[in-house]
Design an enzyme around this catalytic site. Sequence first.
Site: not given
Length: 297
Positions: A49-50, A138, A167, A209
């Site tokens: 996402t980042t 995730y 995550k 993370i």
Amino acid sequence: MTRTPPFGRFLTAMATPFGPDLEVDLDRAQELAVDLVKRGNDGLIICGTTGESPTLTRTEKLDLFKAVMDALDGSAPVIANVGNNDTADSVDFAKEAAALGVDGLMAVVPYYNKPPQEGLYQHFKAIANAVDIPIIMYNIPSRSVINMDTATTLRLANDVENILAVKEASGKLDQIADMAEFAPEGFVVYAGDDEITLPLMALGGYGVIATIGNLAPERLKEIIDYMAAGEVGQALAAHMRLQPLMKELFVTTNPIMLKAALRLTGFDIGGVRLPLVEATEAQIAGIEKVMKEVGVL
């Protein structure tokens, strides 16, 4: 495959550098990856996402995986984010990424189509069965709409040998505690929000993370190392010193503020792609103030 945690406690979801025309800057990505590992990251998640995965093409993602692998040259694990809300497409992408030689894969809970828990189970199992490298699931209900519950996570952890981590960005500390307590040996829980790294590890979680790992890796590593050593008081003090910046990075959609913050440090990695937009002058002033207060700038 050995059923042990294959990656370290401190992984960062690396931001994706863009050039002047918002093209992927592979050279800058390599510089960033090397810098982050030198500064304490155990490994990197690429195109999470980042890393603005929703606006990257598959070709761009594969190019980024390869570029980062070449830059790190085995010095730290490279985990490729390959999951989306289409199981067949995720399986196909997982195979392509694995063929490049990445160290592991991450896949998100499918978004928008809102599958039931059995659908989540089948989705992650299909991805994992298609490859022979470690998988990190995730869970992020704020983006995926649904929450993968504890029973589903533990069912996958027990049934699928190469699903080795989750995550967790659900914000549900009771869920995180149950996962950590009842997970099979070798399966670990990572914090999916920087701010819950300390409480998650206190509840038996493994690490994080991170987003802030792009900006202040030494400071976050300090918290993780203290917690791993059982020095909770020291960890709490370090957390409180960094917490204002953890919060400020999310005053608007990630990674808008992260890229603005990196620009302030002199390590410019470009802007963001639409539908994300640049930080406002007020937001930039706000994060600059916080960065100075916490000693990052």
